[in-house]
Scaffold this motif. Structure first.
Motif, PDB file in Angstrom:
ATOM      1  N   ARG A  97       0.839  -1.201   0.000  1.00  0.00           N
ATOM      2  CA  ARG A  97       0.000   0.000   0.000  1.00  0.00           C
ATOM      3  C   ARG A  97       0.868   1.242   0.000  1.00  0.00           C
ATOM      4  O   ARG A  97       1.970   1.247   0.522  1.00  0.00           O
ATOM      5  CB  ARG A  97      -0.845   0.043   1.271  1.00  0.00           C
ATOM      6  N   ALA A 141      -0.351   9.583   4.587  1.00  0.00           N
ATOM      7  CA  ALA A 141       0.200  10.906   4.876  1.00  0.00           C
ATOM      8  C   ALA A 141       0.896  10.899   6.230  1.00  0.00           C
ATOM      9  O   ALA A 141       0.533  10.155   7.127  1.00  0.00           O
ATOM     10  CB  ALA A 141      -0.927  11.934   4.875  1.00  0.00           C
ATOM     11  N   ALA A 142       1.928  11.726   6.360  1.00  0.00           N
ATOM     12  CA  ALA A 142       2.635  11.845   7.633  1.00  0.00           C
ATOM     13  C   ALA A 142       1.658  12.341   8.686  1.00  0.00           C
ATOM     14  O   ALA A 142       0.714  13.062   8.376  1.00  0.00           O
ATOM     15  CB  ALA A 142       3.794  12.805   7.484  1.00  0.00           C
ATOM     16  N   PRO A 143       1.837  11.947   9.935  1.00  0.00           N
ATOM     17  CA  PRO A 143       0.926  12.426  10.971  1.00  0.00           C
ATOM     18  C   PRO A 143       1.081  13.926  11.126  1.00  0.00           C
ATOM     19  O   PRO A 143       2.133  14.481  10.803  1.00  0.00           O
ATOM     20  CB  PRO A 143       1.399  11.682  12.225  1.00  0.00           C
ATOM     21  N   PRO A 144       0.023  14.601  11.576  1.00  0.00           N
ATOM     22  CA  PRO A 144       0.098  16.059  11.682  1.00  0.00           C
ATOM     23  C   PRO A 144       1.111  16.449  12.745  1.00  0.00           C
ATOM     24  O   PRO A 144       1.282  15.742  13.729  1.00  0.00           O
ATOM     25  CB  PRO A 144      -1.310  16.431  12.124  1.00  0.00           C
ATOM     26  N   ALA A 145       1.781  17.565  12.516  1.00  0.00           N
ATOM     27  CA  ALA A 145       2.681  18.085  13.543  1.00  0.00           C
ATOM     28  C   ALA A 145       1.827  18.578  14.704  1.00  0.00           C
ATOM     29  O   ALA A 145       0.735  19.088  14.496  1.00  0.00           O
ATOM     30  CB  ALA A 145       3.500  19.230  12.973  1.00  0.00           C
ATOM     31  N   PRO A 146       2.279  18.411  15.938  1.00  0.00           N
ATOM     32  CA  PRO A 146       1.504  18.948  17.067  1.00  0.00           C
ATOM     33  C   PRO A 146       1.565  20.473  17.054  1.00  0.00           C
ATOM     34  O   PRO A 146       2.510  21.050  16.514  1.00  0.00           O
ATOM     35  CB  PRO A 146       2.209  18.370  18.289  1.00  0.00           C
ATOM     36  N   ARG A 185       1.385  -0.009  13.299  1.00  0.00           N
ATOM     37  CA  ARG A 185       0.205   0.545  13.987  1.00  0.00           C
ATOM     38  C   ARG A 185      -0.425  -0.507  14.903  1.00  0.00           C
ATOM     39  O   ARG A 185      -0.773  -0.231  16.037  1.00  0.00           O
ATOM     40  CB  ARG A 185      -0.856   0.986  12.981  1.00  0.00           C
TER      41      ARG A 185
END
Lengths: 493, 493
Positions: free
Chosen positions: A243, A247-252, A383
């Motif tokens: 797959r 997307a990269a996880p959001p920045a805090p 994950r």
């Protein structure tokens, strides 16, 4: 559920002989392809009613295929060695590697069903054990194991008939034991427990296949055909496409996180260190020699930035322990043998018996650290690893272990200083490689992975301890003192 | 687990303003794309500590996005209507369709956590409820729902600080209720229950995201960024390629199966029929008027070959019932509204209250019959449906319902005769179509599907009754008498 299995199935001798030859050829071919592909292991669970030909079927599989690549494991009552570990340990030990077939005779379902039938296990306890089983099986399936579960069924009448016919024949009457007769008496209780068990644990990934077992030839062909078609299905399937990375996880929204919140440079004088270390080591030594320590065990996990001083801390820990009672497990890239197994297999192997200490220099957390950041594990795999790791540690703790996890944190500047020092010092040069410098470039990605790891796996039963490690003296004392605290608390509890 | 959430996070006003505008634009765009694609629904669970800004966050989402396409449902104590159904019913009712966002405020986790904190639920019971939740969430995820779970966290100190500051200000002191003060007292108990809950129910498919909630602006941006990135990730992902259909299941070694074992042509004279039918109808009528019937309900499922006489049997069943107390649900191809929901949604809608009867003319078993045979559902989907259906029926039975399932079986010859008769009879011509003739060509595939359905879903709690239906008179009597038997047994029990 058993309606079909209780019908009067029959295969005559001629039809059997005719089919058997071709079936054997095809099964042998499938087994060879399995061994050549080495893409996945096959695990066959054999379970069901007593006297339903489970043993005969396993003999037959060995006869039909190449027995050198089929490993049959029978699980009876747990041995002393097995009792000294969490219940699932003995099954992990026996898992087949990729390319091989493992047959489990009386696997994880046997004890819960037996205990439930005998009334030693309540409804809630039984549900919890089923849940454990489902989690294990789902994980095995997700790790690529082809799990095939056969449940051999006889109706009460078929069971009775079988016993009567064995008894009548002088040559076989010895086969009927009081145990068989007793089981027949408890047939209904047994089925009453098994029915919901089969229903609950027949998941999409790993359903039970009910084998109508009264007719020997029917049973043999039924299993043979089913096994062949399941093996071929998987062997001939194209590997699933990778797959796209999500997307990269959001920045805090701010720069505050558990690592940055640490004051990495802690003051500690050499004198204070000597005193505090000796005191903590003494406490730890006393705790691991305590008479109640025999009921528990200590699993200490060390993770941290490169050059954060894991080795030094582990040496000071070892100094406080009886050398016969502890073991250090250095975790590097998995061996070929380990790569042929589900991820957690290589850690299960090293779980200590009660009364012992095992120290992991790096650990199962590699899955959500290096494998995540370097892309060795696809995102869905790392994950789900958080939940799998929590499950794993829960089993260890439920069995009495204290699980202590340390993250040794140093600043980027301090790391740079230590790298340079290593390069400049002859006897330290082996400790610094090109790879260390490359990892350093991914500092931020590692930092995000560590923060998520702490959030998802620092649990009430197995918390993470973040160790400020710019000052090695402080770090070592904190590690040893924390371990002493945890053990003392357990021994009190 | 809460380490990161309890840090002192802050976002200043200027930074917030600057980011908010862009975030709103992007969220609105994502929402529009979601509505245009209509590929999946989004379900946001809002949970966590009291006073952590859950309500404010939901307001904000409504403000940032188009509130017409966000449906917020708050779940408090169950209403009388909700109590009259299994616990999960009210959540199924409120699921958002594909293309929409649903927000659940206090969803399925609230009651178990509350009951556990108050001590009304034991450890085993709590584990069972968590398991139910995990199964539901896994199923929703597999059905394509994008499930986003936010847990709003405040430390005890942050919680206390918040209450103090509300109290100090005359304008807000009214907001602090005794309930808040009481909750603060029980903070530790609450966390002690929530921590393992979050650990267990954070699965790979549907992990909890812990929202650090003390700073209003940080919290808002945290949720906004996370939501945006999760939405975009799924919106921009390419749809997964269809997997190749796996090999057909192996043929069984003989021709014996539960359907072929039936003697489809049963003798019954018109006189015997009149008498037996009247008697069975009488028993059924008395059972559904029994004072204890108010504690149960009857769910009768009819499946069978085309032209097997489902309609006729259902009419005779209806004749025995109070017309105000029963309902017939004919199940045809799903409507557009139904296709926008997880598979079982359209059946949950029709579940009867206690004291009622619901008759399904075809049912949720379509998933493993027509959808399997015609290829409308991919194999992994209908494979997992067996376990999902068993779960579903278990919930109905646990809530007191009697679930009776009938397969009306006719021979291929009898079906041919009836098809021809329908074509020849003016008032029956609407009952026979080209499709019926086409289905008939797949007789063997349907037979295999029915046999597997019976094996996997005929359970102790909800058994299948196979009805020999070549003789309609026999079939009708058997159906009504079986229902009467089942109800009488329940009323005795």
């Amino acid at each position: 559920m058993f309606e079909a299995a209780e019908l009067d199935h029959k295969v005559d001798k001629a039809a059997y002989r005719e089919e058997e030859a071709e079936l054997r050829r095809a099964l042998l071919q499938a087994q060879r392809d399995l061994g050549a592909q080495k893409r996945f292991p096959v695990l066959i669970l054999i379970a069901g009613v007593e006297g339903a030909g489970k043993g005969e079927t396993v003999h037959l599989l060995n006869e039909w295929m190449d027995p050198r690549f089929i490993e049959v494991t029978g699980f009876g009552l747990p041995t002393e060695e097995e009792q000294a570990h969490p219940p699932m340990w003995r099954f992990w030990r026996a898992l087949p590697p990729k390319g091989r077939i493992g047959v489990f005779f009386g696997a994880w379902q046997t004890m819960p069903i037996l205990e439930r039938v005998l009334g030693h296990l309540g409804k809630g306890g039984f549900a919890a054990r089923m849940e454990e089983i489902m989690r294990l099986e789902r994980m095995l399936a997700q790790e690529g194991v082809l799990l095939i579960k056969y449940w051999f069924h006889l109706s009460k009448a078929q069971q009775k008939k079988r016993i009567r016919s064995l008894e009548k024949d002088k040559g076989t009457s010895w086969k009927v034991t009081n145990y068989d007769r007793k089981l027949l008496e408890h047939y209904d209780d047994f089925i009453e427990v098994c029915e919901p068990f089969l229903r609950e644990t027949s998941t999409g990934e790993a359903p039970w296949t009910i084998v109508p077992a009264a007719d020997e030839r029917y049973r043999a062909l039924f299993v043979g055909r089913h096994l062949l078609s399941t093996l071929r299905g998987r062997l001939d399937a194209k590997p699933e496409p990778k797959r796209a990375a999500p997307a990269a996880p959001p920045a805090p929204p701010d720069r505050v996180n558990v690592l940055r919140a640490l004051t990495l440079k802690q003051e500690m004088s050499r004198d204070a260190y000597d005193k505090a270390l000796a005191e903590a080591q003494g406490r730890l030594a006393r705790a691991t020699r305590h008479k109640r320590y025999g009921e528990t065990s200590l699993i200490a996990v060390f993770e941290g930035n490169d050059a954060a001083g894991k080795g030094g801390a582990i040496r000071r820990l070892g100094a406080a322990l009886d050398p016969r009672a502890y073991r250090i497990v250095p975790v590097a890239a998995p061996t070929e043998e380990e790569r042929a197994q589900p991820y957690l297999w290589r850690f299960w192997r090293h779980m200590p018996r009660p009364g012992r200490v095992t120290v992991f220099d790096r650990s199962w957390y590699g899955r959500v650290l290096v494998e995540r950041v370097e892309g060795f594990a696809p995102e869905p795999d790392w994950r789900r690893a958080y939940a799998e790791i929590n499950d794993f540690e829960e089993q260890l703790v439920a069995h009495g272990a204290v699980v202590a996890k340390f993250w040794l944190a140093i600043s980027k500047e301090e790391q740079h200083r230590r790298f340079k020092e290593r390069e400049a010092t002859a006897f330290k040069q082996h400790k610094i490689t090109e790879e260390d410098w490359r990892n350093r470039e991914k500092w931020d990605a590692y930092e995000a992975a560590v923060c998520e790891m702490v959030e998802r796996t620092s649990t009430g039963i197995a918390p993470w301890t973040l160790v400020e490690a710019d000052n090695k003296l402080h770090a070592r004392v904190k590690v040893i003192a924390t371990l002493a605290d945890m053990l003392e608390e357990r021994l009190r509890g």
